[in-house]
Design a protein around this motif. Structure first.
Motif, short mmCIF file in Angstrom:
data_model
loop_
_atom_site.label_atom_id
_atom_site.label_comp_id
_atom_site.label_asym_id
_atom_site.label_seq_id
_atom_site.Cartn_x
_atom_site.Cartn_y
_atom_site.Cartn_z
N LEU A 140 0.83 -1.21 0.00
CA LEU A 140 0.00 0.00 0.00
C LEU A 140 0.86 1.26 0.00
N TYR A 141 1.98 1.22 0.71
CA TYR A 141 2.89 2.37 0.68
C TYR A 141 3.44 2.58 -0.72
N TYR A 142 3.72 1.47 -1.41
CA TYR A 142 4.22 1.55 -2.79
C TYR A 142 3.17 2.22 -3.68
N LEU A 143 1.90 1.76 -3.51
CA LEU A 143 0.81 2.35 -4.31
C LEU A 143 0.68 3.84 -4.03
N SER A 144 0.76 4.21 -2.76
CA SER A 144 0.59 5.63 -2.41
C SER A 144 1.75 6.46 -2.97
N SER A 145 2.96 5.87 -2.99
CA SER A 145 4.11 6.61 -3.54
C SER A 145 3.93 6.83 -5.04
N ASN A 225 -10.49 -6.65 8.97
CA ASN A 225 -10.59 -7.39 7.71
C ASN A 225 -9.59 -6.80 6.71
N PHE A 226 -8.42 -7.41 6.65
CA PHE A 226 -7.34 -6.83 5.84
C PHE A 226 -7.58 -7.02 4.34
N THR A 227 -8.23 -8.13 3.96
CA THR A 227 -8.49 -8.36 2.52
C THR A 227 -9.40 -7.27 1.98
N LYS A 228 -10.41 -6.90 2.79
CA LYS A 228 -11.34 -5.85 2.37
C LYS A 228 -10.59 -4.53 2.17
N ILE A 229 -9.73 -4.20 3.15
CA ILE A 229 -8.95 -2.95 3.06
C ILE A 229 -8.07 -2.96 1.83
N GLY A 230 -7.41 -4.11 1.58
CA GLY A 230 -6.51 -4.23 0.44
C GLY A 230 -7.24 -4.03 -0.88
N ILE A 231 -8.40 -4.71 -1.02
CA ILE A 231 -9.16 -4.60 -2.27
C ILE A 231 -9.66 -3.18 -2.47
N GLU A 232 -10.20 -2.59 -1.38
CA GLU A 232 -10.74 -1.23 -1.48
C GLU A 232 -9.68 -0.23 -1.92
N SER A 233 -8.52 -0.30 -1.24
CA SER A 233 -7.51 0.73 -1.53
C SER A 233 -6.87 0.54 -2.90
N SER A 234 -6.74 -0.74 -3.34
CA SER A 234 -6.15 -0.94 -4.68
C SER A 234 -7.13 -0.49 -5.76
N LEU A 235 -8.44 -0.70 -5.52
CA LEU A 235 -9.46 -0.20 -6.47
C LEU A 235 -9.41 1.32 -6.53
N LEU A 238 -6.51 2.38 -8.59
CA LEU A 238 -6.74 2.16 -10.03
C LEU A 238 -7.60 3.28 -10.62
N ILE A 239 -8.74 3.54 -9.94
CA ILE A 239 -9.68 4.53 -10.47
C ILE A 239 -9.03 5.91 -10.53
N LEU A 240 -8.36 6.28 -9.43
CA LEU A 240 -7.75 7.62 -9.37
C LEU A 240 -6.65 7.78 -10.41
N ILE A 242 -6.36 6.19 -13.29
CA ILE A 242 -6.96 6.30 -14.64
C ILE A 242 -7.48 7.72 -14.87
N ILE A 243 -8.14 8.28 -13.84
CA ILE A 243 -8.65 9.66 -13.96
C ILE A 243 -7.50 10.63 -14.21
N LEU A 244 -6.40 10.46 -13.44
CA LEU A 244 -5.26 11.37 -13.57
C LEU A 244 -4.62 11.27 -14.95
N ILE A 245 -4.50 10.03 -15.47
CA ILE A 245 -3.91 9.84 -16.81
C ILE A 245 -4.78 10.51 -17.86
N TYR A 246 -6.12 10.36 -17.73
CA TYR A 246 -7.04 10.98 -18.69
C TYR A 246 -6.90 12.50 -18.69
N ILE A 247 -6.90 13.06 -17.47
CA ILE A 247 -6.81 14.53 -17.36
C ILE A 247 -5.53 15.03 -18.01
N SER A 248 -4.41 14.37 -17.69
CA SER A 248 -3.13 14.86 -18.22
C SER A 248 -3.04 14.65 -19.72
N TYR A 249 -3.68 13.58 -20.23
CA TYR A 249 -3.68 13.35 -21.68
C TYR A 249 -4.42 14.46 -22.41
#
Lengths: 262, 228
Positions: A140-145, A225-235, A238-240, A242-249
């Protein structure tokens, strides 16, 4: 696809060849070595101090290196050595932006994996509790970085500012986004409705980085429930992203790229 | 050459000044100035490293608080503020809060301050079994007034729901069951306990004694039911 692959390979090789990469890996190993001094310090929870030091060291280096790499990329962009590429090699701008964003993942994945493997081995050897949540926290730290570097890139595209200004904006959003949960909790209990509304709006505007911080649960061996936290934060990641890539494109599509003479 | 000599002199001066300040500095006192800030600012300021700073805070503060036996009210307020900061830094790190509450209530006889601290900690993690158990104990045993029965029952039922048998080395389940029995005035509790004792005793004389007591209790119970 071929263009994206080739470009990301080229750009990430430029970054990985920096001496700083090796330097950061060596520093993190040194940090883990230092944390072994505190392995027997009992502060109520088993191995808490040890885990805390390793996790904060990992997060510090991951975030620092992602900021450093984005700074390098943006500097090269500003100088014109990279911004000519899409024009000269006849690459589409969409492909170029995607490859620029992918480079941030590819170039830092080596450092992340080295942290991940070292942590896993060390925790297995000292027979610590909750190894899997600990490794989830590292991911998760890697994702946030990466998200931090994406925000810096997008703010650079949007404002077409200098790299240092973009980095400042990125760091400010990171600090605000990281403390959103705490602010919401504080204003729920104490302050008036007006300030509560303002905090709500801030929480809608800024990316919520506190989703990626589950260190208190990991370190104190609490049952969540760590699996729930992991799935939520990775989703969320992903969404954020994709949004950032679209805006910058879309921003990059409308701007004219003029290489500097210098 | 002159520049080099000047630089060497300046460096030696710097070294000696540093030595002087390092030796004369007291490491614990500067923390006092930090108590004026809001606990939330610590969390925002330390950001990702809040959990690590909580450890450091705890390691220092536990030494500070054991110096004197009796403390003034200002000092007690400072202790409470310090532990609130610690709680805001790492909300699941409950051991320091348990220590501070025990210190305030048992050692310093400040029941209200201790309970306020415990309630603040419970706001952040309302279902934490360790904190709930502490609250149950202090409400039922150290309370100078009569305990609020609804509150006691709420905590006990919450603990019962979580089905926790042990916290550390303490056996919790029996204590919680007995408090529920005591406050609901369940008559079966004593009989159940005696039956449990019968199972574990091997000495026949004691077994017979317990059986006699059990008979008496059951007699009383049936008479009581008839009267009601």
């Amino acid at each position: 696809m071929k263009n994206i692959k080739a470009l990301t390979k080229f750009l990430s090789l430029v970054l990985i060849k920096q001496k700083a990469t090796l330097f950061f890996v060596l520093l993190s190993i040194l940090g883990i070595g230092i944390s072994f001094l505190f392995i027997n310090t009992n502060i109520g929870v088993e191995h808490k101090l040890f885990k805390d030091i390793i996790l904060s060291m990992n997060s510090l280096f991951l975030h620092f290196i992602s900021i450093f790499f984005t700074f390098l990329i943006l500097e090269k962009f500003k100088q014109g050595s990279i911004s000519i590429l899409p024009l000269s090699l006849n690459i589409k701008r969409s492909e170029y932006t995607i490859s620029l964003f992918l480079t941030m993942i590819i170039s830092t994945i080596g450092i992340f994996l080295s942290f991940f493997i070292i942590d896993a081995v060390v925790l297995y050897l000292i027979e610590a509790k909750q190894i899997l949540p600990f490794l989830l926290q590292v991911i998760l730290y890697y994702l946030s970085s990466i998200l931090l570097s994406y925000i810096i890139l997008t703010s650079f595209y949007l404002l077409s500012a200098s790299p240092i200004k973009a980095i400042m904006i990125g760091i400010i959003t990171f600090i605000v986004g990281n403390s959103i949960d705490e602010l919401i909790f504080y204003y729920k209990n104490v302050k008036s409705d007006f300030s509560k509304q303002i905090i709500d709006y801030i929480s809608y505007l800024f990316p919520n980085f506190s989703l990626f911080d589950i260190q208190t649960y990991v370190v104190n061996n609490t049952n969540v429930n760590f699996t729930k936290i992991g799935i939520e934060s990775s989703l969320y990641f992903l969404i954020l992203s994709i949004i950032l890539i679209y805006i910058s494109y879309f921003k990059f599509k409308s701007t004219k790229v003029i290489p500097n003479d210098s | 050459m002159i520049h080099r000599i000047i630089i060497i002199i300046l460096l030696t001066l710097f070294f000696f000044f540093n030595m002087k300040f390092l030796t004369e500095r007291e490491y614990i006192k500067p923390l006092d100035e930090l108590y004026n800030l809001n606990p939330t600012t610590y969390k925002i300021g330390t950001n990702l490293y809040s959990s690590f700073f909580a450890d450091k805070f705890w390691l220092i503060s536990s030494n500070v608080n054991e110096k004197k036996l009796k403390k003034t009210e200002e000092e007690i307020k400072k202790i409470k503020k310090g532990y609130l900061i610690l709680n805001s830094l790492d909300k699941n790190f409950v051991q320091p809060i348990i220590y501070a509450v025990a210190y305030l209530i048992i050692n310093q006889n400040h029941y209200q301050e201790g309970m306020n601290l415990l309630n603040e900690a419970l706001k952040k993690s309302p279902k934490n079994s360790k904190l709930l158990f502490q609250k149950l104990i202090y409400i039922t045993t150290y309370n100078p007034k009569k305990p609020d029965i609804k509150e006691v029952m709420r905590i006990a039922k919450e603990l019962y729901k979580q089905n926790i048998i042990y916290i550390g080395r303490l056996k919790v389940s029996d204590f919680v069951a007995e408090t529920i029995d005591y406050y609901t005035k369940n008559k079966n509790s004593k009989i159940d306990n005696l039956k449990r004792l019968l199972k574990f005793t091997k000495n026949e004389e004691i077994q017979n004694d317990i059986k006699e007591i059990l008979k008496q209790y059951e007699k009383n119970k049936t008479e009581g039911d008839n009267n009601e």
